[in-house]
Design a protein around this motif. Sequence first.
Motif, PDB file in Angstrom:
ATOM      1  N   ALA A   8      12.020  -8.716  -9.408  1.00 40.50           N
ATOM      2  CA  ALA A   8      10.723  -8.844  -7.800  1.00 40.50           C
ATOM      3  C   ALA A   8       9.744  -8.090  -8.410  1.00 40.50           C
ATOM      4  CB  ALA A   8      11.684  -8.558  -6.871  1.00 40.50           C
ATOM      5  N   MET A  31      13.344  -5.765 -12.792  1.00 41.44           N
ATOM      6  CA  MET A  31      13.807  -4.986 -11.440  1.00 41.44           C
ATOM      7  C   MET A  31      14.444  -6.926 -10.513  1.00 41.44           C
ATOM      8  SD  MET A  31      13.799  -2.417 -11.170  1.00 41.44           S
ATOM      9  CE  MET A  31      14.331  -1.887  -8.648  1.00 41.44           C
ATOM     10  N   GLU A  69       9.067  -4.231 -13.264  1.00 42.90           N
ATOM     11  CA  GLU A  69       9.004  -5.486 -12.885  1.00 42.90           C
ATOM     12  C   GLU A  69       9.881  -6.727 -12.795  1.00 42.90           C
ATOM     13  OE1 GLU A  69       4.602  -6.413 -11.391  1.00 42.90           O
ATOM     14  OE2 GLU A  69       5.034  -5.642  -9.233  1.00 42.90           O
ATOM     15  N   THR A  73       5.305  -4.368  -1.733  1.00 49.40           N
ATOM     16  CA  THR A  73       6.403  -5.559  -1.247  1.00 49.40           C
ATOM     17  C   THR A  73       6.582  -4.241  -0.995  1.00 49.40           C
ATOM     18  OG1 THR A  73       7.345  -5.942  -3.371  1.00 49.40           O
ATOM     19  CG2 THR A  73       5.517  -6.959  -3.766  1.00 49.40           C
ATOM     20  N   ALA A  74       7.678  -5.343   0.451  1.00 45.10           N
ATOM     21  CA  ALA A  74       8.907  -4.531   0.879  1.00 45.10           C
ATOM     22  C   ALA A  74       9.493  -4.341  -0.430  1.00 45.10           C
ATOM     23  CB  ALA A  74       9.082  -6.324   1.860  1.00 45.10           C
ATOM     24  N   VAL A  75      10.069  -4.870  -1.192  1.00 49.05           N
ATOM     25  CA  VAL A  75      10.748  -4.559  -2.228  1.00 49.05           C
ATOM     26  C   VAL A  75      10.362  -2.530  -3.087  1.00 49.05           C
ATOM     27  CG1 VAL A  75      12.320  -4.765  -4.733  1.00 49.05           C
ATOM     28  CG2 VAL A  75      12.042  -6.265  -2.885  1.00 49.05           C
ATOM     29  N   GLY A  76       9.000  -3.564  -3.095  1.00 46.70           N
ATOM     30  CA  GLY A  76       8.082  -1.645  -3.464  1.00 46.70           C
ATOM     31  C   GLY A  76       8.372  -1.181  -3.253  1.00 46.70           C
ATOM     32  N   ARG A  77       8.644  -1.370  -1.412  1.00 46.79           N
ATOM     33  CA  ARG A  77       8.457   0.254  -0.986  1.00 46.79           C
ATOM     34  C   ARG A  77       9.780   0.777  -0.719  1.00 46.79           C
ATOM     35  NH1 ARG A  77       5.757  -3.285   2.195  1.00 46.79           N
ATOM     36  NH2 ARG A  77       7.038  -4.473   3.695  1.00 46.79           N
ATOM     37  N   PHE A  78      10.960  -0.284  -0.896  1.00 45.21           N
ATOM     38  CA  PHE A  78      12.037   0.233  -0.938  1.00 45.21           C
ATOM     39  C   PHE A  78      12.282   1.451  -2.315  1.00 45.21           C
ATOM     40  CE2 PHE A  78      17.080   0.755  -0.492  1.00 45.21           C
ATOM     41  CZ  PHE A  78      17.670   0.355  -1.501  1.00 45.21           C
ATOM     42  N   VAL A  79      12.125   0.133  -3.666  1.00 46.76           N
ATOM     43  CA  VAL A  79      12.250   0.590  -4.818  1.00 46.76           C
ATOM     44  C   VAL A  79      11.346   2.739  -4.741  1.00 46.76           C
ATOM     45  CG1 VAL A  79      11.359   0.621  -7.172  1.00 46.76           C
ATOM     46  CG2 VAL A  79      12.476  -1.289  -6.337  1.00 46.76           C
ATOM     47  N   LEU A 121       7.042  -5.710  -7.361  1.00 43.91           N
ATOM     48  CA  LEU A 121       6.768  -4.538  -7.232  1.00 43.91           C
ATOM     49  C   LEU A 121       5.585  -4.165  -6.057  1.00 43.91           C
ATOM     50  CD1 LEU A 121       8.752  -2.438  -9.177  1.00 43.91           C
ATOM     51  CD2 LEU A 121       9.812  -3.917  -7.341  1.00 43.91           C
TER      52      LEU A 121
END
Length: 323
Positions: free
Chosen positions: A47, A45, A42, A60-66, A49
């Motif tokens: 942010a 990255m 994290e 998280t929103a960032v996590g879903r993208f990653v 995740l």
Amino acid sequence: MELEVRHLRVLLAVADAGSVSKAAATLGLSQPSLSAQLRRIETSMGAPLFDRSAEGVAPTAVGRFVLAKARTVLAELDELRSWAGKAGTAAGVTKVQVGSVPGPIAARLALSLQRLYPGEIEVHSLAEQSSFAMLGLLGGRRMDVAVVEEFSGHDLPAVAGVRRAPLVPVEPVFVAVAETHPLAAETVIDLADLAKEPWIVDPLMDSGETAHLRRRCQEAGFEPLIRHHATETSAARGAVSSGLCVSLAQATAREGLGLVIRPLRGDPLVRRLDVAWSETGPVDEPLAREAAVDAYLGLVGANPSYAAWWAAHPEVHPKGKES
């Protein structure tokens, strides 16, 4: 930290399990080790995740993208590996994935397999701090043979599809100090003489080494001053050789570059080494055992102090082999 393929697999394991503890069990890691890896990923990255709660973790929103990108990357990579594996087989070359705890045994094991394998092989080596993780890789057929370590009270789990055999049932753990340290002149060091020394440890080692250090120091009447942490061997050696701290050391490690390695009186810390292999991999039991023994015997003379210890303890020698 650079993001690696194994980090993507960690993220997917945590997301699929919905819990760090469940993912750790799936991966064959301890929960603290996996939590530490997740924090480093994290940080890399930039942010968070996952959101943590008493019920588990959720992306998280960032996590879903990653995670979506990670699944795509891994799927493409698996397809590429499958193609490459078939191409290698067609050319008569067998790919062998080799692992070991960090240290000189890593390169030796690869060399021994290269020499002993009955055919042409392409060897891929991985030095991994976590023996738990290596067993998981063996069970998932992402590794074929490995040398793992075990300290008393931190027993490695049985993993489906993985077999293990003793390599060295008892190996003493030595101590490394700067060549300018007053204790460098001693042939054997008492653990109690290190009571006021700062120590450096590897926070990713989950075999129980640091826990054993604490216990043995407490038995000697003091609490170890663990003041430094390093995950890379070169960084730890540099810190020790500069006189900043002392560290535990593998008995087969070489001295030099400002550092000396000495036995501890009475062998208060010992570890066990096993060779482990995948039941369905290209390295069968006889070859795994022979390669591991061949690799290890090539190391016992690297440190004169250990060569003397080894000669005095024939009971730990691999059966049927001479040192």
